[in-house]
Design a protein around this motif. Sequence first.
Motif, PDB file in Angstrom:
ATOM      1  N   ALA A 116       0.470  -0.735   0.373  1.00  0.00           N
ATOM      2  CA  ALA A 116       0.083  -0.006  -0.351  1.00  0.00           C
ATOM      3  C   ALA A 116       0.461   1.198  -0.075  1.00  0.00           C
ATOM      4  O   ALA A 116       1.864   1.328   0.863  1.00  0.00           O
ATOM      5  N   VAL A 117      -0.127   2.755  -0.955  1.00  0.00           N
ATOM      6  CA  VAL A 117       0.877   3.724  -0.984  1.00  0.00           C
ATOM      7  C   VAL A 117       0.403   4.550   0.186  1.00  0.00           C
ATOM      8  O   VAL A 117       1.285   5.775  -0.057  1.00  0.00           O
ATOM      9  N   MET A 118      -0.467   4.118   0.017  1.00  0.00           N
ATOM     10  CA  MET A 118      -1.205   4.846   1.642  1.00  0.00           C
ATOM     11  C   MET A 118      -2.052   4.773   2.452  1.00  0.00           C
ATOM     12  O   MET A 118      -3.004   3.137   1.757  1.00  0.00           O
ATOM     13  N   LEU A 119      -2.280   4.870   3.868  1.00  0.00           N
ATOM     14  CA  LEU A 119      -3.602   4.567   5.150  1.00  0.00           C
ATOM     15  C   LEU A 119      -3.959   5.801   5.024  1.00  0.00           C
ATOM     16  O   LEU A 119      -3.439   7.021   5.275  1.00  0.00           O
ATOM     17  N   LEU A 120      -5.784   5.077   4.543  1.00  0.00           N
ATOM     18  CA  LEU A 120      -6.736   6.430   4.433  1.00  0.00           C
ATOM     19  C   LEU A 120      -7.603   5.878   5.811  1.00  0.00           C
ATOM     20  O   LEU A 120      -7.726   4.691   6.122  1.00  0.00           O
ATOM     21  N   THR A 121      -7.850   6.261   7.284  1.00  0.00           N
ATOM     22  CA  THR A 121      -8.072   6.077   8.878  1.00  0.00           C
ATOM     23  C   THR A 121      -8.861   7.568   8.835  1.00  0.00           C
ATOM     24  O   THR A 121      -8.636   8.440   8.860  1.00  0.00           O
ATOM     25  N   LEU A 122      -8.431   6.838  10.333  1.00  0.00           N
ATOM     26  CA  LEU A 122      -9.321   8.030  11.459  1.00  0.00           C
ATOM     27  C   LEU A 122      -9.035   8.886  12.476  1.00  0.00           C
ATOM     28  O   LEU A 122      -8.579   7.514  13.332  1.00  0.00           O
ATOM     29  N   ALA A 123      -9.023   9.678  12.545  1.00  0.00           N
ATOM     30  CA  ALA A 123      -7.906  10.220  14.386  1.00  0.00           C
ATOM     31  C   ALA A 123      -8.759   9.360  15.241  1.00  0.00           C
ATOM     32  O   ALA A 123      -8.334   9.060  16.506  1.00  0.00           O
ATOM     33  N   GLY A 124      -9.773   9.755  15.623  1.00  0.00           N
ATOM     34  CA  GLY A 124     -11.060   9.156  15.999  1.00  0.00           C
ATOM     35  C   GLY A 124     -11.157   7.788  16.804  1.00  0.00           C
ATOM     36  O   GLY A 124     -11.092   7.001  17.593  1.00  0.00           O
ATOM     37  N   LEU A 146      -8.697  11.130   7.955  1.00  0.00           N
ATOM     38  CA  LEU A 146     -10.202  11.862   7.551  1.00  0.00           C
ATOM     39  C   LEU A 146     -10.944  12.723   7.544  1.00  0.00           C
ATOM     40  O   LEU A 146     -12.022  13.618   7.247  1.00  0.00           O
ATOM     41  N   ASP A 147     -10.742  12.428   9.135  1.00  0.00           N
ATOM     42  CA  ASP A 147     -12.209  12.928  10.545  1.00  0.00           C
ATOM     43  C   ASP A 147     -11.263  14.372  10.995  1.00  0.00           C
ATOM     44  O   ASP A 147     -11.719  14.604  11.172  1.00  0.00           O
ATOM     45  N   THR A 148     -10.108  15.047  10.401  1.00  0.00           N
ATOM     46  CA  THR A 148      -9.837  16.412  10.858  1.00  0.00           C
ATOM     47  C   THR A 148      -9.406  17.040   9.851  1.00  0.00           C
ATOM     48  O   THR A 148     -10.344  16.754   8.921  1.00  0.00           O
ATOM     49  N   SER A 149      -8.982  18.240  10.630  1.00  0.00           N
ATOM     50  CA  SER A 149      -9.537  19.832   9.376  1.00  0.00           C
ATOM     51  C   SER A 149      -8.555  19.516   7.816  1.00  0.00           C
ATOM     52  O   SER A 149      -9.186  20.244   6.850  1.00  0.00           O
ATOM     53  N   GLY A 151      -7.997  16.366   6.177  1.00  0.00           N
ATOM     54  CA  GLY A 151      -8.816  15.627   5.745  1.00  0.00           C
ATOM     55  C   GLY A 151     -10.111  15.464   4.981  1.00  0.00           C
ATOM     56  O   GLY A 151      -9.328  16.091   3.827  1.00  0.00           O
ATOM     57  N   LEU A 152     -10.584  15.345   4.692  1.00  0.00           N
ATOM     58  CA  LEU A 152     -11.876  14.874   4.019  1.00  0.00           C
ATOM     59  C   LEU A 152     -12.333  15.987   3.540  1.00  0.00           C
ATOM     60  O   LEU A 152     -12.527  16.446   2.394  1.00  0.00           O
ATOM     61  N   ASN A 153     -12.735  16.903   4.914  1.00  0.00           N
ATOM     62  CA  ASN A 153     -12.835  18.178   4.379  1.00  0.00           C
ATOM     63  C   ASN A 153     -12.350  19.088   3.360  1.00  0.00           C
ATOM     64  O   ASN A 153     -12.392  19.775   2.390  1.00  0.00           O
ATOM     65  N   GLN A 154     -10.634  19.120   3.775  1.00  0.00           N
ATOM     66  CA  GLN A 154      -9.935  19.677   2.985  1.00  0.00           C
ATOM     67  C   GLN A 154      -9.828  19.394   1.304  1.00  0.00           C
ATOM     68  O   GLN A 154      -9.816  20.163   0.824  1.00  0.00           O
ATOM     69  N   MET A 155      -9.982  17.944   1.226  1.00  0.00           N
ATOM     70  CA  MET A 155     -10.048  17.187   0.057  1.00  0.00           C
ATOM     71  C   MET A 155     -11.720  17.682  -0.750  1.00  0.00           C
ATOM     72  O   MET A 155     -10.937  17.878  -1.847  1.00  0.00           O
ATOM     73  N   LEU A 156     -12.709  17.779  -0.513  1.00  0.00           N
ATOM     74  CA  LEU A 156     -13.856  18.449  -0.398  1.00  0.00           C
ATOM     75  C   LEU A 156     -13.638  19.672  -0.944  1.00  0.00           C
ATOM     76  O   LEU A 156     -14.299  20.205  -1.597  1.00  0.00           O
ATOM     77  N   ALA A 157     -12.610  20.290  -0.317  1.00  0.00           N
ATOM     78  CA  ALA A 157     -12.363  21.852  -0.772  1.00  0.00           C
ATOM     79  C   ALA A 157     -11.900  21.839  -1.381  1.00  0.00           C
ATOM     80  O   ALA A 157     -12.259  23.526  -2.355  1.00  0.00           O
ATOM     81  N   GLU A 158     -10.931  21.415  -2.276  1.00  0.00           N
ATOM     82  CA  GLU A 158     -10.217  21.913  -2.624  1.00  0.00           C
ATOM     83  C   GLU A 158     -10.364  21.441  -4.839  1.00  0.00           C
ATOM     84  O   GLU A 158      -9.847  21.698  -5.519  1.00  0.00           O
ATOM     85  N   ARG A 159     -11.657  20.887  -4.707  1.00  0.00           N
ATOM     86  CA  ARG A 159     -11.801  20.029  -5.732  1.00  0.00           C
ATOM     87  C   ARG A 159     -11.379  20.197  -6.876  1.00  0.00           C
ATOM     88  O   ARG A 159     -11.135  20.688  -8.034  1.00  0.00           O
ATOM     89  N   ASN A 160     -10.305  19.357  -6.655  1.00  0.00           N
ATOM     90  CA  ASN A 160      -9.070  18.788  -7.631  1.00  0.00           C
ATOM     91  C   ASN A 160     -10.352  17.419  -8.562  1.00  0.00           C
ATOM     92  O   ASN A 160     -10.797  17.066  -7.875  1.00  0.00           O
TER      93      ASN A 160
END
Length: 523
Positions: A116-124, A146-149, A151-160
């Motif tokens: 694996a080249v990346m691990l997506l997880t939760l701080a929780g 994904l649940d940090t500032s 994480g997912l919110n940043q990914m969605l905000a950038e709209r790549n």
Amino acid sequence: MPVTSDRPDVIIPDVGLHEYLYGDLSPEDEDRIAIVDLAGGTETSYATLRSHVDSVAGWLSRHGVAKNDVVALHCPNSVEFIVAAHAVWRLGAVLTPVPLLASPSTVAEQLRDSHAVMLLTLAGLGDGGEEAAELAGLPTDRLIRLDTSRGLNQMLAERNTPPTVSFDPSTQLAALPYSSGTTGLPKGVRLTHRNLVANMAQVESSGPVTRDDVVFGVLPFFHIYGLSTLANLVVRLRARLLTVPRFELNTFLRNHQKHGVTFTFIAPPVALALAKHPEVDNYDLSALRGVLSGAASLDEELATAVEKRLGINVYQGYGLTETSPVTHVNLDRNLSLGSVGRPVANTEHKLIDPDSGSEIPVPSDAGALSDAGELWVRGPQVMDGYLNNPEATAEALPGDGWLRTGDLARQGSVGEVFIVDRLKELIKYKGYQVPPAELEALLLTHDAVADAAVVGVANDDGEEIPKAFVVARDKDAAGDALSDTLIAFVAEHVEPYKKVRALEFIEEIPKSATGKVLRRSLL
């Protein structure tokens, strides 16, 4: 002669998972609610879900994830899990889902083995992800919470915008779930886009779920059963999925009542609770029309008890991680509730005598059952093989498209299958084969038993005998008198060689996240 499906073959689209899930999303379906995340308190429409998948895929691509790269996902059931998984497939990358309760060392081993080249997880989930990444030698910037500032919110905000990716669905790897297969340590199961698309098309043609259903998503998404039937199939059908991170009976019942849940995929432990737990009577489950049980065999008496108590239809299915997962489903009210049914579309099976290697025929007499044999299956949902393990692949895939399931089964006169037990879990008592699942199902019919498991143990003479581990409904009654009663009860209903020879009361039966008894934990 192999038993073929009684359903017409379905046409399997020559497309990848993302195209199959979202390619024909119509304008009238865009505003439909796709996912209700009960833990997060959010509702996500189909249009928003597709947009979020694209944005996350674009972010992952910008940060170096490309076609064929393996991305590990360690996350509870949630909208985040679905978005992340679908984004990985949008790129032609490979998803390896991680069991939620896996230890850091187990996560690290999966990261290493899958490359694996990346691990997506939760701080929780705590510091386990960081420890696992360090053990696996994964760079710190490849661990994404994904649940940090950031994480997912940043990914969605950038709209790549994700890149255009092309591949052959029949050979392009999509998922690497880990399974112990018929025996041994967990192995990466190579599932292609075609495997997973085919299985969705096969199950869709059987019709257990429709676009008008509200489906409760308690099965773990990291397991192929939950991943395929919930995170994928429900989305494909444009139904509504309620996600919940773990099973808790009151939460399960409360949300079925509140949201008018109409269909639920379950495992046998949930069926046991629905049949026996007094709390069930405190909730209105009138909207529920049916449940489908899988992951382990469901006894006919238990299925009947659920049907009578709730006034619903109980269905049963069968499959393995190695088959994406579904190979059989029983939606026929004329078949025994204890049967997993006949093969789904485009699928066939045969039973092979484990001693002689000869095929066991379908019995000619109505109501008769064949001798037990190992169940072999063939269809487009069968895996491409195990990751970097040619020996295990050769053992599981003997040739001509067949997969050895490692499960012992019987078949009825119309080719319906009854799972007896795991071939390797059979107890050999004085040369006789004793299926633990048969004794467990019988014990569960006794009013004094809340749960039970049976394993083979050595007696003082070194001979293997069946031993029962029982959770008593009344803990105060758990003693020698009840033990004698239960041993006698089993003896009244089985052949002499199948009798329980020892019994021990315990607080809880150890089980996997999908309800399989962890027999090795009892030895």
